[in-house]
Design a protein around this motif. Structure first.
Motif, PDB file in Angstrom:
ATOM      1  N   ARG A   1       0.807  -1.219   0.000  1.00  0.00           N
ATOM      2  CA  ARG A   1       0.000   0.000   0.000  1.00  0.00           C
ATOM      3  C   ARG A   1       0.846   1.278   0.000  1.00  0.00           C
ATOM      4  NH1 ARG A   1      -3.224  -0.325   5.556  1.00  0.00           N
ATOM      5  NH2 ARG A   1      -2.749  -2.550   5.350  1.00  0.00           N
ATOM      6  N   ALA A   2       2.010   1.254   0.653  1.00  0.00           N
ATOM      7  CA  ALA A   2       2.851   2.451   0.712  1.00  0.00           C
ATOM      8  C   ALA A   2       4.143   2.268  -0.070  1.00  0.00           C
ATOM      9  CB  ALA A   2       3.163   2.805   2.164  1.00  0.00           C
ATOM     10  N   MET A   3       4.178   1.276  -0.959  1.00  0.00           N
ATOM     11  CA  MET A   3       5.384   0.992  -1.718  1.00  0.00           C
ATOM     12  C   MET A   3       5.330   1.614  -3.108  1.00  0.00           C
ATOM     13  SD  MET A   3       6.572  -2.965  -1.132  1.00  0.00           S
ATOM     14  CE  MET A   3       7.538  -3.442   0.301  1.00  0.00           C
ATOM     15  N   THR A   4       6.461   2.099  -3.562  1.00  0.00           N
ATOM     16  CA  THR A   4       6.622   2.465  -4.956  1.00  0.00           C
ATOM     17  C   THR A   4       7.022   1.199  -5.717  1.00  0.00           C
ATOM     18  OG1 THR A   4       8.962   2.937  -4.769  1.00  0.00           O
ATOM     19  CG2 THR A   4       7.432   4.747  -4.247  1.00  0.00           C
ATOM     20  N   PRO A   5       6.905   1.210  -7.048  1.00  0.00           N
ATOM     21  CA  PRO A   5       7.390   0.053  -7.812  1.00  0.00           C
ATOM     22  C   PRO A   5       8.857  -0.255  -7.523  1.00  0.00           C
ATOM     23  CG  PRO A   5       6.023   1.436  -9.199  1.00  0.00           C
ATOM     24  CD  PRO A   5       6.200   2.178  -7.902  1.00  0.00           C
ATOM     25  N   HIS A   6       9.670   0.786  -7.349  1.00  0.00           N
ATOM     26  CA  HIS A   6      11.087   0.572  -7.053  1.00  0.00           C
ATOM     27  C   HIS A   6      11.256  -0.165  -5.725  1.00  0.00           C
ATOM     28  CE1 HIS A   6      15.398   1.329  -6.781  1.00  0.00           C
ATOM     29  NE2 HIS A   6      15.189   1.786  -5.564  1.00  0.00           N
TER      30      HIS A   6
ATOM     31  N   CYS B   1       8.504   0.906  18.174  1.00  0.00           N
ATOM     32  CA  CYS B   1       8.526   1.888  19.253  1.00  0.00           C
ATOM     33  C   CYS B   1       7.387   2.883  19.000  1.00  0.00           C
ATOM     34  CB  CYS B   1       9.884   2.576  19.370  1.00  0.00           C
ATOM     35  SG  CYS B   1      10.358   3.583  17.950  1.00  0.00           S
ATOM     36  N   THR B   2       7.365   3.962  19.722  1.00  0.00           N
ATOM     37  CA  THR B   2       6.225   4.884  19.627  1.00  0.00           C
ATOM     38  C   THR B   2       6.134   5.544  18.255  1.00  0.00           C
ATOM     39  OG1 THR B   2       6.444   5.333  21.991  1.00  0.00           O
ATOM     40  CG2 THR B   2       5.071   6.850  20.694  1.00  0.00           C
ATOM     41  N   GLY B   3       7.228   6.160  17.820  1.00  0.00           N
ATOM     42  CA  GLY B   3       7.196   6.891  16.554  1.00  0.00           C
ATOM     43  C   GLY B   3       7.860   6.182  15.396  1.00  0.00           C
ATOM     44  N   GLY B   4       8.595   5.111  15.674  1.00  0.00           N
ATOM     45  CA  GLY B   4       9.243   4.357  14.615  1.00  0.00           C
ATOM     46  C   GLY B   4      10.435   5.062  13.986  1.00  0.00           C
ATOM     47  N   ARG B   5      11.050   6.004  14.718  1.00  0.00           N
ATOM     48  CA  ARG B   5      12.154   6.783  14.146  1.00  0.00           C
ATOM     49  C   ARG B   5      13.467   6.615  14.923  1.00  0.00           C
ATOM     50  NH1 ARG B   5      11.848  10.638  10.686  1.00  0.00           N
ATOM     51  NH2 ARG B   5      13.549  11.759  11.724  1.00  0.00           N
ATOM     52  N   HIS B   6      13.389   6.373  16.228  1.00  0.00           N
ATOM     53  CA  HIS B   6      14.603   6.385  17.042  1.00  0.00           C
ATOM     54  C   HIS B   6      14.959   4.998  17.581  1.00  0.00           C
ATOM     55  CE1 HIS B   6      13.275  10.719  17.377  1.00  0.00           C
ATOM     56  NE2 HIS B   6      14.527  10.856  17.007  1.00  0.00           N
ATOM     57  N   ARG B   7      14.258   4.557  18.635  1.00  0.00           N
ATOM     58  CA  ARG B   7      14.626   3.321  19.310  1.00  0.00           C
ATOM     59  C   ARG B   7      14.534   2.104  18.400  1.00  0.00           C
ATOM     60  NH1 ARG B   7      10.588   4.388  24.220  1.00  0.00           N
ATOM     61  NH2 ARG B   7       9.470   5.283  22.427  1.00  0.00           N
ATOM     62  N   SER B   8      13.411   1.947  17.710  1.00  0.00           N
ATOM     63  CA  SER B   8      13.240   0.769  16.855  1.00  0.00           C
ATOM     64  C   SER B   8      14.263   0.753  15.727  1.00  0.00           C
ATOM     65  CB  SER B   8      11.818   0.729  16.286  1.00  0.00           C
ATOM     66  OG  SER B   8      11.541   1.875  15.502  1.00  0.00           O
ATOM     67  N   VAL B   9      14.553   1.915  15.153  1.00  0.00           N
ATOM     68  CA  VAL B   9      15.534   1.995  14.059  1.00  0.00           C
ATOM     69  C   VAL B   9      16.921   1.631  14.575  1.00  0.00           C
ATOM     70  CG1 VAL B   9      16.672   3.553  12.425  1.00  0.00           C
ATOM     71  CG2 VAL B   9      14.186   3.698  12.771  1.00  0.00           C
ATOM     72  N   ALA B  10      17.300   2.164  15.732  1.00  0.00           N
ATOM     73  CA  ALA B  10      18.615   1.872  16.295  1.00  0.00           C
ATOM     74  C   ALA B  10      18.774   0.386  16.611  1.00  0.00           C
ATOM     75  CB  ALA B  10      18.842   2.715  17.555  1.00  0.00           C
TER      76      ALA B  10
ATOM     77  N   ARG C   1       8.189   6.225   4.771  1.00  0.00           N
ATOM     78  CA  ARG C   1       6.943   6.959   4.541  1.00  0.00           C
ATOM     79  C   ARG C   1       7.154   8.467   4.553  1.00  0.00           C
ATOM     80  NH1 ARG C   1       2.483   3.585   8.182  1.00  0.00           N
ATOM     81  NH2 ARG C   1       2.001   2.038   6.575  1.00  0.00           N
ATOM     82  N   THR C   2       8.152   8.913   5.311  1.00  0.00           N
ATOM     83  CA  THR C   2       8.394  10.353   5.400  1.00  0.00           C
ATOM     84  C   THR C   2       9.409  10.831   4.368  1.00  0.00           C
ATOM     85  OG1 THR C   2      10.079   9.981   7.108  1.00  0.00           O
ATOM     86  CG2 THR C   2       7.847  10.457   7.854  1.00  0.00           C
ATOM     87  N   ALA C   3      10.102   9.892   3.715  1.00  0.00           N
ATOM     88  CA  ALA C   3      11.074  10.288   2.699  1.00  0.00           C
ATOM     89  C   ALA C   3      10.346  10.844   1.481  1.00  0.00           C
ATOM     90  CB  ALA C   3      11.935   9.091   2.300  1.00  0.00           C
ATOM     91  N   GLY C   4      10.960  11.781   0.820  1.00  0.00           N
ATOM     92  CA  GLY C   4      10.307  12.423  -0.315  1.00  0.00           C
ATOM     93  C   GLY C   4      10.033  11.500  -1.472  1.00  0.00           C
ATOM     94  N   ASP C   5      10.866  10.434  -1.606  1.00  0.00           N
ATOM     95  CA  ASP C   5      10.679   9.544  -2.749  1.00  0.00           C
ATOM     96  C   ASP C   5       9.895   8.302  -2.396  1.00  0.00           C
ATOM     97  OD1 ASP C   5      13.939   7.870  -2.682  1.00  0.00           O
ATOM     98  OD2 ASP C   5      12.460   8.318  -1.123  1.00  0.00           O
ATOM     99  N   ALA C   6       9.263   8.295  -1.206  1.00  0.00           N
ATOM    100  CA  ALA C   6       8.566   7.086  -0.784  1.00  0.00           C
ATOM    101  C   ALA C   6       7.084   7.141  -1.098  1.00  0.00           C
ATOM    102  CB  ALA C   6       8.742   6.871   0.729  1.00  0.00           C
ATOM    103  N   ALA C   7       6.589   8.240  -1.632  1.00  0.00           N
ATOM    104  CA  ALA C   7       5.163   8.311  -1.945  1.00  0.00           C
ATOM    105  C   ALA C   7       4.823   7.365  -3.081  1.00  0.00           C
ATOM    106  CB  ALA C   7       4.799   9.759  -2.360  1.00  0.00           C
ATOM    107  N   PRO C   8       3.702   6.612  -2.963  1.00  0.00           N
ATOM    108  CA  PRO C   8       3.356   5.667  -4.003  1.00  0.00           C
ATOM    109  C   PRO C   8       3.128   6.362  -5.336  1.00  0.00           C
ATOM    110  CG  PRO C   8       2.040   5.325  -2.004  1.00  0.00           C
ATOM    111  CD  PRO C   8       2.771   6.621  -1.835  1.00  0.00           C
ATOM    112  N   ILE C   9       3.580   5.724  -6.405  1.00  0.00           N
ATOM    113  CA  ILE C   9       3.322   6.223  -7.730  1.00  0.00           C
ATOM    114  C   ILE C   9       1.900   5.881  -8.126  1.00  0.00           C
ATOM    115  CG2 ILE C   9       3.938   5.943 -10.178  1.00  0.00           C
ATOM    116  CD1 ILE C   9       6.805   5.566  -9.306  1.00  0.00           C
ATOM    117  N   PRO C  10       1.093   6.833  -8.587  1.00  0.00           N
ATOM    118  CA  PRO C  10      -0.298   6.559  -8.916  1.00  0.00           C
ATOM    119  C   PRO C  10      -0.431   5.384  -9.869  1.00  0.00           C
ATOM    120  CG  PRO C  10       0.134   8.921  -9.005  1.00  0.00           C
ATOM    121  CD  PRO C  10       1.463   8.234  -8.824  1.00  0.00           C
ATOM    122  N   GLY C  11      -1.365   4.487  -9.506  1.00  0.00           N
ATOM    123  CA  GLY C  11      -1.697   3.374 -10.391  1.00  0.00           C
ATOM    124  C   GLY C  11      -0.664   2.281 -10.447  1.00  0.00           C
ATOM    125  N   MET C  12       0.201   2.172  -9.440  1.00  0.00           N
ATOM    126  CA  MET C  12       1.248   1.171  -9.477  1.00  0.00           C
ATOM    127  C   MET C  12       0.674  -0.216  -9.680  1.00  0.00           C
ATOM    128  SD  MET C  12       3.929  -0.144  -6.580  1.00  0.00           S
ATOM    129  CE  MET C  12       2.672  -1.145  -5.819  1.00  0.00           C
TER     130      MET C  12
END
Length: 306
Positions: A147-152, A258-267, A292-303
């Motif tokens: 659902r949140a994946m680009t073709p790449h 973790c709570t936000g998925g950015r610090h503890r879980s990533v480490a 999901r927050t990266a600029g190139d992670a938005a799904p391409i329409p109609g993938m």
């Protein structure tokens, strides 16, 4: 074993790719074809066992969905059982999962009609197909939420799963960090909650960084509970992974949340990946919330609407 091109030499790899229309099935088939698989799509089910009655010279990926001629769930399950009996190895079933809302959005962007509701709204066909494929989803060996994946990103995930069997020693391990606010990762075999560790979010200098940064990693590992946790998790995986491999399991996914998925879980994921790699395991990493927050992670329409 694999050739230099990443194609298994023993000719025994058989992958069946399925999932609702719009989930990226065509993209997945093309990705595996690029990895050296012979690609076959929309094959009548009665041909499936005959296709593998004799050993094949190269790995094969077969696309299956309700548009296939003669499609029926019991017939597909029977065909897979016949393939396993004839070749001594069951096909790997890859199911591309996607929620109805995302599929509706993809169809609205491409303005295509859904194959199961050509004269009705796409949602009608989507719901029919999801219900029809539910037993296949439960049976899947590999479940990929697109659902949140680009073709790449989908291609990269399949490359991690199927691109180098010799290197992964027969068991591909995926470590994924995630935020509990956004729900558990689908398809995870094990989920570990690390919210008991001290949170770098409350340190002003660390808040804008993520767990891949050395200062954040050092903060997490300085927690008095970290060393004991790491040792126990290492012991658990040291016991489980060889056992799963011996049992014949090909894929094992661990979610670290973790709570936000950015610090503890990533480490923790980064540190755990290094530990497993030093022991010879082939490990792939995915940081769901960072993607999901990266600029190139938005799904391409109609993938993959095909």
């Amino acid at each position: 074993m694999t050739t230099e091109a990443g194609c298994p030499e023993d000719g025994q790899d058989i992958v069946i790719v399925s999932g609702p229309a719009g989930s990226g099935r065509s993209t997945a088939i093309r990705a595996l074809e690029d990895l050296g698989f012979e690609a076959i799509d929309n094959l009548p089910l009665s041909f499936l066992p005959r296709l593998f009655a004799e050993p094949v010279a190269r790995p094969v990926v077969v696309g299956i969905d309700p548009r296939n001629r003669e499609f029926a769930m019991d017939r597909l399950m029977q065909a897979m059982a016949e393939i396993a009996q004839a070749g001594g190895q069951a096909p790997v079933l890859v199911y591309l999962d996607c929620d109805a809302q995302t599929l509706v959005q993809r169809y609205s962007e491409t303005r295509r009609r859904h194959p199961l509701s050509p004269n009705e709204a796409p949602l009608v066909g989507i719901e029919r197909e999801l219900a029809l494929l539910a037993p296949l989803r439960e049976r899947a060996d590999v479940l990929i939420d697109t659902r949140a994946m680009t073709p790449h990103e989908l291609k990269a995930e399949l490359s991690r799963q199927f691109g180098d069997e010799e290197a992964r020693g027969g068991l591909a391990i995926t470590l994924q960090s995630f935020s509990y606010k956004r729900g558990l990762p689908r398809g995870a075999d094990m989920v570990i909650d690390v919210r008991f560790l001290k949170n770098p979010h409350w340190v002003a200098d660390l808040r804008p960084l993520d767990g891949r940064d050395a200062s954040v990693s050092a903060f997490v590992q300085a927690d008095p509970d970290y060393a004991g946790f790491q040792a126990r998790l290492d012991d658990l995986l040291s016991f489980l992974l060889p056992a799963y491999r011996a049992e014949g399991k090909s894929y094992f996914s661990v979610g670290i949340g973790c709570t936000g998925g950015r610090h503890r879980s990533v480490a923790v994921v980064e540190a755990l990946a290094k530990t497993l790699a030093t022991k010879g395991w082939q490990v792939s990493i995915r940081h769901r919330e960072l993607e999901r927050t990266a600029g190139d992670a938005a799904p391409i329409p109609g993938m993959g609407v095909a």
